[in-house]
Design an enzyme around this catalytic site. Structure first.
Site, PDB file in Angstrom:
ATOM      1  N   GLY A  87       0.894  -1.178  -0.111  1.00 49.15           N
ATOM      2  CA  GLY A  87      -0.065  -0.092  -0.032  1.00 49.15           C
ATOM      3  C   GLY A  87       0.994   1.346   0.195  1.00 49.15           C
ATOM      4  O   GLY A  87       2.032   1.377   0.571  1.00 49.15           O
TER       5      GLY A  87
ATOM      6  N   GLN B 288       3.035  10.279   0.635  1.00 55.66           N
ATOM      7  CA  GLN B 288       4.522   9.260   0.765  1.00 55.66           C
ATOM      8  C   GLN B 288       5.423   9.783  -0.113  1.00 55.66           C
ATOM      9  O   GLN B 288       6.736   9.654  -0.068  1.00 55.66           O
ATOM     10  CB  GLN B 288       4.423   8.003   1.155  1.00 55.66           C
ATOM     11  CG  GLN B 288       3.751   7.560   2.406  1.00 55.66           C
ATOM     12  CD  GLN B 288       3.516   5.985   2.531  1.00 55.66           C
ATOM     13  OE1 GLN B 288       2.429   5.458   1.795  1.00 55.66           O
ATOM     14  NE2 GLN B 288       4.341   5.411   3.193  1.00 55.66           N
TER      15      GLN B 288
ATOM     16  N   CYS C 153       5.886  -0.094   7.431  1.00 55.91           N
ATOM     17  CA  CYS C 153       5.539   1.303   6.644  1.00 55.91           C
ATOM     18  C   CYS C 153       6.640   1.657   5.780  1.00 55.91           C
ATOM     19  O   CYS C 153       7.686   1.716   6.253  1.00 55.91           O
ATOM     20  CB  CYS C 153       5.074   2.454   7.468  1.00 55.91           C
ATOM     21  SG  CYS C 153       4.954   4.098   6.481  1.00 55.91           S
ATOM     22  N   LEU C 154       6.498   2.114   4.373  1.00 53.00           N
ATOM     23  CA  LEU C 154       7.513   2.325   3.304  1.00 53.00           C
ATOM     24  C   LEU C 154       8.140   3.549   3.923  1.00 53.00           C
ATOM     25  O   LEU C 154       9.231   4.010   3.595  1.00 53.00           O
ATOM     26  CB  LEU C 154       7.181   2.317   2.154  1.00 53.00           C
ATOM     27  CG  LEU C 154       6.567   1.170   1.582  1.00 53.00           C
ATOM     28  CD1 LEU C 154       5.969   1.400   0.010  1.00 53.00           C
ATOM     29  CD2 LEU C 154       7.666  -0.158   1.452  1.00 53.00           C
TER      30      LEU C 154
ATOM     31  N   HIS D   5      -4.604   1.660   7.365  1.00 51.63           N
ATOM     32  CA  HIS D   5      -3.238   2.314   7.548  1.00 51.63           C
ATOM     33  C   HIS D   5      -3.143   3.378   6.553  1.00 51.63           C
ATOM     34  O   HIS D   5      -2.436   4.340   6.824  1.00 51.63           O
ATOM     35  CB  HIS D   5      -2.323   1.058   7.451  1.00 51.63           C
ATOM     36  CG  HIS D   5      -0.535   1.589   7.296  1.00 51.63           C
ATOM     37  ND1 HIS D   5       0.293   0.858   8.234  1.00 51.63           N
ATOM     38  CD2 HIS D   5      -0.045   2.416   6.466  1.00 51.63           C
ATOM     39  CE1 HIS D   5       1.448   1.631   7.689  1.00 51.63           C
ATOM     40  NE2 HIS D   5       1.293   2.343   6.973  1.00 51.63           N
ATOM     41  N   GLU D   6      -3.399   3.144   5.311  1.00 49.91           N
ATOM     42  CA  GLU D   6      -3.367   4.069   4.342  1.00 49.91           C
ATOM     43  C   GLU D   6      -4.100   5.414   4.521  1.00 49.91           C
ATOM     44  O   GLU D   6      -3.814   6.554   4.270  1.00 49.91           O
ATOM     45  CB  GLU D   6      -3.407   3.231   2.862  1.00 49.91           C
ATOM     46  CG  GLU D   6      -2.775   2.400   2.401  1.00 49.91           C
ATOM     47  CD  GLU D   6      -1.074   2.713   2.623  1.00 49.91           C
ATOM     48  OE1 GLU D   6      -0.648   3.809   2.313  1.00 49.91           O
ATOM     49  OE2 GLU D   6      -0.506   1.790   3.086  1.00 49.91           O
TER      50      GLU D   6
ATOM     51  N   HIS E 247      -2.511   7.608   6.911  1.00 52.79           N
ATOM     52  CA  HIS E 247      -1.625   8.458   6.094  1.00 52.79           C
ATOM     53  C   HIS E 247      -2.277   9.891   5.483  1.00 52.79           C
ATOM     54  O   HIS E 247      -1.694  10.777   5.658  1.00 52.79           O
ATOM     55  CB  HIS E 247      -0.872   8.016   4.946  1.00 52.79           C
ATOM     56  CG  HIS E 247       0.267   6.736   5.328  1.00 52.79           C
ATOM     57  ND1 HIS E 247       1.190   7.547   5.921  1.00 52.79           N
ATOM     58  CD2 HIS E 247       0.445   5.904   5.142  1.00 52.79           C
ATOM     59  CE1 HIS E 247       2.325   6.590   5.968  1.00 52.79           C
ATOM     60  NE2 HIS E 247       1.639   5.246   5.613  1.00 52.79           N
TER      61      HIS E 247
END
Ligand code: NI
Length: 192
Positions: free
Chosen positions: A46, A51, A111-112, A153-154, A157
């Site tokens: 995701g 990001q 997380c990226l 999660h996204e 963000h």
């Protein structure tokens, strides 16, 4: 399509509230393609636009198993064409979580924007989300399991919230400190 660089903590842009997208046009679709390629390249399941430094309410997700990622040990280098059948991307524009189940689920999240850090996070097991797809059509999706975790999660963000906000302050402070230190070291390299 191009692979863009992913912003890491403690960059304050990750705390910015994203704005709704007003129009699904070619420019947005090109950005969505870049997001997807960046996500696959990372690799991740995701990615939120913020990001990549764009404060717009856009998410890409693909939770389908992608076996080629473990092929390295066999020396197999799958081409893009071979990877395509495994892909099942979802683009969520202006996603809104309209329902969450009472049943919780614990999942070890990463997380990226916080590479190589994982921690257990408890969230509602199921959720329902409304969104606009890349054809500009209104959609509704009910998700459970990993897809539900990923959507929550996204969407976090897009509100400037990171998964480490759901863990203890002690653990959160430790990971932020670690990334702040390595960001400072990276800066030093550019100067010297
Ligand atoms: Ni993340």
């Amino acid at each position: 399509m191009s692979i863009k660089s992913i912003i890491l903590i403690p960059d304050p842009i990750l705390r910015v509230q994203s704005s709704p997208v007003e129009r699904v046009d070619d420019q947005l679709c090109r950005f969505l393609d870049d997001m997807l390629e960046t996500m696959y390249d990372a690799p991740g399941i995701g990615l939120a636009a913020i990001q990549l430094g764009e404060p717009i309410k856009v998410i890409t997700i693909d939770v389908s198993p992608r076996e080629h990622e473990d092929d390295d040990e066999n020396g197999v280098d799958a081409s893009d064409e071979e990877q395509e059948p495994d892909r099942n991307p979802i683009f969520l524009i202006n996603p809104e979580i309209v329902w969450q189940s009472e049943t919780p689920r614990v999942y070890e999240e990463g997380c990226l924007s916080i590479p190589e850090y994982f921690a257990d996070v408890e969230r509602p097991d199921a959720c329902r989300v409304t969104y606009i797809d890349r054809d500009g059509k209104k959609q509704e999706l009910e998700a459970t399991g990993i897809l539900s975790t990923c959507i929550q999660h996204e969407v976090d963000h897009l509100n400037g919230v990171l998964f480490i906000d759901h863990i203890s302050k002690l653990k959160r402070d430790m990971v932020i400190k670690k990334f702040t230190k390595s960001a400072r070291q990276a800066d030093r390299k550019f100067i010297g």
